[in-house]
Design an enzyme around this catalytic site. Structure first.
Site, mmCIF file in Angstrom:
data_model
loop_
_atom_site.group_PDB
_atom_site.id
_atom_site.type_symbol
_atom_site.label_atom_id
_atom_site.label_comp_id
_atom_site.label_asym_id
_atom_site.label_seq_id
_atom_site.Cartn_x
_atom_site.Cartn_y
_atom_site.Cartn_z
ATOM 1 N N ASN D 413 0.838 -1.190 0.000
ATOM 2 C CA ASN D 413 0.000 0.000 0.000
ATOM 3 C C ASN D 413 0.884 1.255 0.000
ATOM 4 O O ASN D 413 1.052 1.877 -1.048
ATOM 5 C CB ASN D 413 -0.933 -0.048 1.212
ATOM 6 C CG ASN D 413 -1.995 1.018 1.173
ATOM 7 O OD1 ASN D 413 -1.821 2.047 0.523
ATOM 8 N ND2 ASN D 413 -3.098 0.790 1.858
ATOM 9 N N ASP D 414 1.499 1.564 1.104
ATOM 10 C CA ASP D 414 2.291 2.801 1.173
ATOM 11 C C ASP D 414 3.392 2.839 0.114
ATOM 12 O O ASP D 414 3.685 3.900 -0.440
ATOM 13 C CB ASP D 414 2.960 2.930 2.546
ATOM 14 C CG ASP D 414 1.925 3.045 3.652
ATOM 15 O OD1 ASP D 414 0.762 3.336 3.338
ATOM 16 O OD2 ASP D 414 2.303 2.826 4.811
ATOM 17 N N VAL D 415 4.021 1.688 -0.158
ATOM 18 C CA VAL D 415 5.199 1.713 -1.032
ATOM 19 C C VAL D 415 4.820 1.910 -2.493
ATOM 20 O O VAL D 415 5.696 2.049 -3.335
ATOM 21 C CB VAL D 415 6.036 0.418 -0.878
ATOM 22 C CG1 VAL D 415 6.523 0.282 0.547
ATOM 23 C CG2 VAL D 415 5.259 -0.792 -1.316
ATOM 24 N N PHE D 453 0.539 1.200 6.592
ATOM 25 C CA PHE D 453 1.201 1.547 7.834
ATOM 26 C C PHE D 453 1.044 3.024 8.154
ATOM 27 O O PHE D 453 0.841 3.405 9.303
ATOM 28 C CB PHE D 453 2.681 1.207 7.749
ATOM 29 C CG PHE D 453 3.290 1.081 9.081
ATOM 30 C CD1 PHE D 453 3.441 -0.150 9.672
ATOM 31 C CD2 PHE D 453 3.679 2.209 9.787
ATOM 32 C CE1 PHE D 453 3.961 -0.268 10.933
ATOM 33 C CE2 PHE D 453 4.202 2.097 11.045
ATOM 34 C CZ PHE D 453 4.349 0.855 11.625
ATOM 35 N N ALA D 454 1.140 3.849 7.117
ATOM 36 C CA ALA D 454 1.103 5.288 7.355
ATOM 37 C C ALA D 454 -0.319 5.791 7.570
ATOM 38 O O ALA D 454 -0.523 6.955 7.904
ATOM 39 C CB ALA D 454 1.753 6.030 6.192
#
Ligand SMILES: NC(=O)c1ccc[n+]([C@@H]2O[C@H](COP(=O)([O-])OP(=O)(O)OC[C@H]3O[C@@H](n4cnc5c(N)ncnc54)[C@H](OP(=O)(O)O)[C@@H]3O)[C@@H](O)[C@H]2O)c1
Ligand SMILES: NC(=O)c1ccc[n+]([C@@H]2O[C@H](COP(=O)([O-])OP(=O)(O)OC[C@H]3O[C@@H](n4cnc5c(N)ncnc54)[C@H](OP(=O)(O)O)[C@@H]3O)[C@@H](O)[C@H]2O)c1
Lengths: 100, 489, 100, 489
Positions: D413-415, D453-454
């Site tokens: 997701n974030d990456v 995560f973020a």
């Protein structure tokens, strides 16, 4: 006072350090690096000065003078030679960028 | 001169900083980008360490000391500055030998002082208690052993390096070989160790050494260094010098332990380890094992057993050679020791630039041991301003030779000698070479029929596709430049 | 006896060694390497044992026991975790050659 | 138990060997090929060092000692064995914290003993001369200073690592932030240092420390570790753990100096330096500076200021997705933390192999901080048997995305969030990302609308060329496999 085990530790760590420094050096730098480490062991001059500085009998003084003389030659010569070789590499770099 | 009581602490601090700078400097020296700074830093540390040593308490003989330093520094500095770049390897050998000799001499002073002090103690005890306290007092079994070992390897490094220097300088043209040589050398070595061990045993028991044993030990160690180096051929000298460099480092570390000087211990040990590894890397670059270098009697002449080479040398003149390359698609330039001797790198680069302007694809093909020191050609081409991306290593360019129209060999010989592949009796058999023979055409610049370092004939020069362009390297390169320019005019 | 300057030398050499070991490590090994060095400082157990071994008053013994307990956890846990991670890399290698 | 007099020498020798093995082992651990052997060697050295410590002269409290070791080892061993691979980072934090606590406790014991001994000396001198000799006698100014510094950083590492553990374990979901937090933390730190310095000054003058100061020092150091770690977000924890790892190493080295134990000094110092560098490398891999990690309040929620994302989530079913990839030329698989949670790596590799058999060119694209620890994805894919040459780093694959027909994102997701490029207000702004959005088609496997995560929305999921394949990672991959197989049948 550096006793047996301490000396071993220092020997071991210094040897490891030296080994690490040299690994992965390109062939092109072998001679300058040899010359550079040749200069570094010129620190023997310090030892020669101590030996001569504490010498009392004339035979001790004679050998001490020889030690200092040789060691001084090692230091000065090692530095000059290394510096001259490395200077050329520097030239190459700046000329290289100029050429590109 | 009375010194403040905190002086030894300051001296120790400077020594510490010097040791850090040595390591830091050596680390930077391992990349061309940062190398120059590295030696300057290390030099600063060294200067500081030497100066503060004068301020150690109880230092006598200052006149002698300063005199010896000045003489040693001035001579070495001048010699080191004046000597031509081609003579660098022997200079390194010379200065390294001096360091080894100094380490051995320090050990000798300490051992003699130990002896004298003990004699004084046993015979005339109350007369000179001070001498006893400074010397005999602090040499325990470990210190004595390391002092002896340090003297041994320092002395070997001393005389060995001097022989290496003499050989590379051309003062000793021939290798010195005789039957059973290895056994004789072994005998010398064992005799040195036995003398040393006997004296050492006496010392550890608290007796003075017999003067005779001690002197025999010194002498035999010096002789062994000579004997060990004599049979080794000049081509192997860089490896041998690197080994003696490591020896000197170890000797310095051991004598540093005797003197309880941490900076010497660390600097010496770092050089000892670095030199050992460097020796192995160098031997590998020449495709030899260290044992083979030391005992292999490489380059043992042996011209007798070599195969005869058929064919004739076919000369070419500079204009024809220039035209040939001007209309080639790919040209590889293969420099060797002759380019260094003739200082032809600038002219060659000028020629190469003209070719590149004409659209020819030019590469420089560098053999790792071309010249007289590892990286010799790279240094010279760098000096002339050849960009790195035109310079190819042996492994990279060898597969390309069949596609190369003209290979221009300038002053290289052994590194392009196909005999290394084909003739088991040749002294260079097994050395990896540049595959110049596979190029479509080969032009060789050299002065005449002179042989290369290994002193053998080169089959490449007699090959059908080879032409010889006789002349001094620089002059010949100049003629090539002129040839190209007239072509354009 | 390790005095000031000797300690400095040892600190310096050990730090250099540690630095050299880590430089040029691929990202992929960051976590195992962190875990491995975590295990190595588990040598603190030896110090904790000495501290507890020489403890006399009950407060010293209490803190000493805590020290040994924590240090033992550091050693054992650090080893197991590192070993498990590295084991997987090994698998990858052999499978890799099998796959090729 | 009387021990032979040569015992301490043997113990010292074993310590020396252990130190060598640690360095050797760590060195080998830095390459995947030799890593396993490295830890085994280091482990052997550790075991030997621990065993011989029992044979040091004057070791008491053996019952307590063995009990504590057994309990500590058994618990850690079992926990370490059982814990899932996804929980590795918090395990490292936990064990590291224990080491820091141990180092601090050792320092505390030494300082208390120094105090007690001094008190005994001044008040009841002749009663316990022995206690005085063992403790107060050998702690000079240097030792005392290092003891204090060691306690401080050991304690910070202890509580800080425990907080990091709790956060990664999910026991503390929220970061704990309040106004002026930095100033409060600074105040705690200064208070700890002042208490310590006052006590230290007393100790150096030869007085006993005031107990109150000493206890306040210990307590404040522990509190500071907590306060410093609380505001740091979980995403930054690996960096923080690495930093605490270096702290523990330094604490161990300093307490080793107090105990005059060379093995502790060296092992601790090596870890200290290694950990410092590793921390920097990790921070760099996340495109952050260490200062930013510690004080940057990363991932501070901040959803309010973020840009709105337009578009809708467009689902796809597994069969359609399988068909799409079966007829694609190039497929890139982008795994993330969700693949780790679902343990989907085996199924995904099975699917990838089927694609490869059909002639599709498959690559795995790995972001350096995908998952929850650096190298997390590499470990999992290696476990599943994916060969290295199919795995591409971010820098290598990013330019290729425009040529890729289907990018299959599984649990990342974030990456892959393009917001990192476009939205300056986003907490991940500036982090380098995988350019998945540039692929011709994107399929995203995730369970629902869960955030990464973020904790932010991902614009990629709403893009025109993106389709969502909802489901648990392993199940979805299984359906893709089935889909491909029915295609062939
Ligand atoms: N690099 C190292 O570390 C190192 C160190 C020591 C020894 N070696 C050995 O040195 C050899 C190096 O091979 P190499 O091919 O570079 O050199 P080489 O085999 O020594 O050949 C040099 C050639 O250059 C020619 N030459 C000399 N001066 C010249 C001038 N002024 N102008 C034009 N040509 C000139 C000589 O022939 P003419 O006399 O006919 O002109 C000679 O044949 C190898 O055997 C290697 O093992 C290498
Ligand atoms: N690698 C490191 O060193 C490290 C360490 C700590 C933190 N971080 C941070 O962690 C993040 C890593 O990014 P990432 O893209 O790998 O992961 P991510 O951003 O945390 O996203 C994981 C996604 O996987 C999905 N997911 C969870 N369980 C799943 C399951 N069983 N099956 C399928 N999908 C599942 C979740 O969505 P659903 O809930 O909708 O399924 C979630 O959106 C970065 O922000 C990084 O900075 C990295």
């Amino acid at each position: 006072m550096i006793t047996g085990f301490l000396a071993l530790y220092i020997f071991m760590l210094a040897a490891f350090t030296g080994y690490e420094i040299i690994s992965r050096v390109p062939v092109i730098l072998h001679t300058p690096l040899m010359s550079g480490s040749n200069f570094v062991h010129g620190i023997v001059l310090v030892g020669a000065m101590v030996a001569l500085g504490h010498a009392r009998t004339s035979i001790e003084i004679a050998i001490g003078v020889v030690a200092v003389l040789l060691a001084a030659g090692n230091v000065a010569g090692g530095y000059v030679v290394t510096e001259r070789m490395l200077e050329m590499f520097k030239t190459s770099k700046s000329e290289k960028s100029a050429n590109k | 001169m009375t010194l403040p009581s905190y002086m030894p602490t300051i001296v120790d601090a400077i020594y510490f900083i010097a040791a850090v700078l040595f390591i830091w400097g050596l680390k930077r020296m391992s990349s061309p980008r940062t190398a120059r700074r590295g030696i300057v830093w290390a030099g600063g540390g060294m200067a500081a360490a030497i100066i503060v040593t004068f301020f150690l308490p109880g230092i006598h003989n200052l006149g002698w000391m300063i005199g010896a330093i000045v003489v040693g520094v001035v001579i070495s500095w001048i010699v080191g500055r004046r000597v031509p770049m081609t003579a660098m390897p022997q200079m390194v050998a010379l200065f390294n030998g001096m360091g080894g000799g100094a380490a051995a001499a320090i050990g000798a002073v300490e051992l003699i002082r130990f002896n004298v002090a003990l004699k004084l103690v046993t015979t005339t005890l109350p007369v000179q208690p001070q001498a006893q306290a400074t010397a005999a007092g602090h040499l325990g079994a470990t210190e004595l052993t390391l002092a002896f070992v340090g003297v041994l390897i320092g002395a070997v490094s001393f005389t060995g390096s001097l022989i290496a220097f003499a050989k590379l300088q051309g003062w000793m043209d021939r290798r010195f070989v005789f039957p059973l040589q290895r056994w004789v050398n072994l005998a010398i070595f064992i005799a040195a160790v036995v003398c040393g061990a006997l004296a050492l045993a006496a010392g550890i028991e608290g007796h003075a050494f017999a003067w005779g044993l001690l002197i025999a030990f010194f002498a035999l160690a010096l002789v062994f260094g000579i004997a060990m180096t004599l049979p080794i051929g000049g081509a192997d000298m860089p490896v041998v010098i690197s080994m003696y460099n490591a020896f000197t480092g170890l000797a310095v570390a051991f004598e540093g332990f005797v003197l309880q000087n941490e900076a010497m211990i660390i600097a010496g040990m770092v050089v000892g380890a670095a030199g050992t590894l460097l020796t192995q890397l160098m031997a590998k670059a020449m495709n030899r094992s260290l044992g083979n270098v030391l005992f292999g009697n490489f380059g043992a002449g042996g011209g007798a057993a070599q195969q005869e080479i058929a064919g004739a040398l076919k000369p070419i003149d500079a204009n024809d050679a220039a035209v040939m390359m001007a209309y080639a698609e790919r040209v590889a330039i293969v420099p060797g020791y002759g380019m260094a001797v003739a200082q032809a790198q600038h002219k060659i680069w000028e020629f190469a630039k003209l070719l590149i302007e004409r659209g020819v694809k030019v590469k420089f093909a560098i053999h790792p041991v071309a010249g007289r020191m590892p990286g010799h050609m790279n240094v010279l081409l760098a000096e002339a301003g050849v960009p790195y991306d035109l310079i190819e290593d042996m492994d990279d360019i060898n597969p390309e030779f069949p596609n190369i129209d003209v290979a221009l060999v300038i002053g290289a010989n052994d590194v392009v000698n196909p005999v290394a592949r084909t003739d088991k009796n040749s002294p260079i058999y097994g050395m990896p070479i540049l595959d110049v023979a596979k190029a479509k055409n080969v032009i060789v610049i050299k002065r005449g029929r002179g042989k290369g370092f290994a002193g053998i004939e080169n089959a490449l020069f007699y090959a059908d596709n080879t032409r010889m362009l006789y002349g001094d390297g620089q002059a010949a390169a100049g003629e090539l430049v002129t040839g190209l320019k007239t072509l354009d005019a």
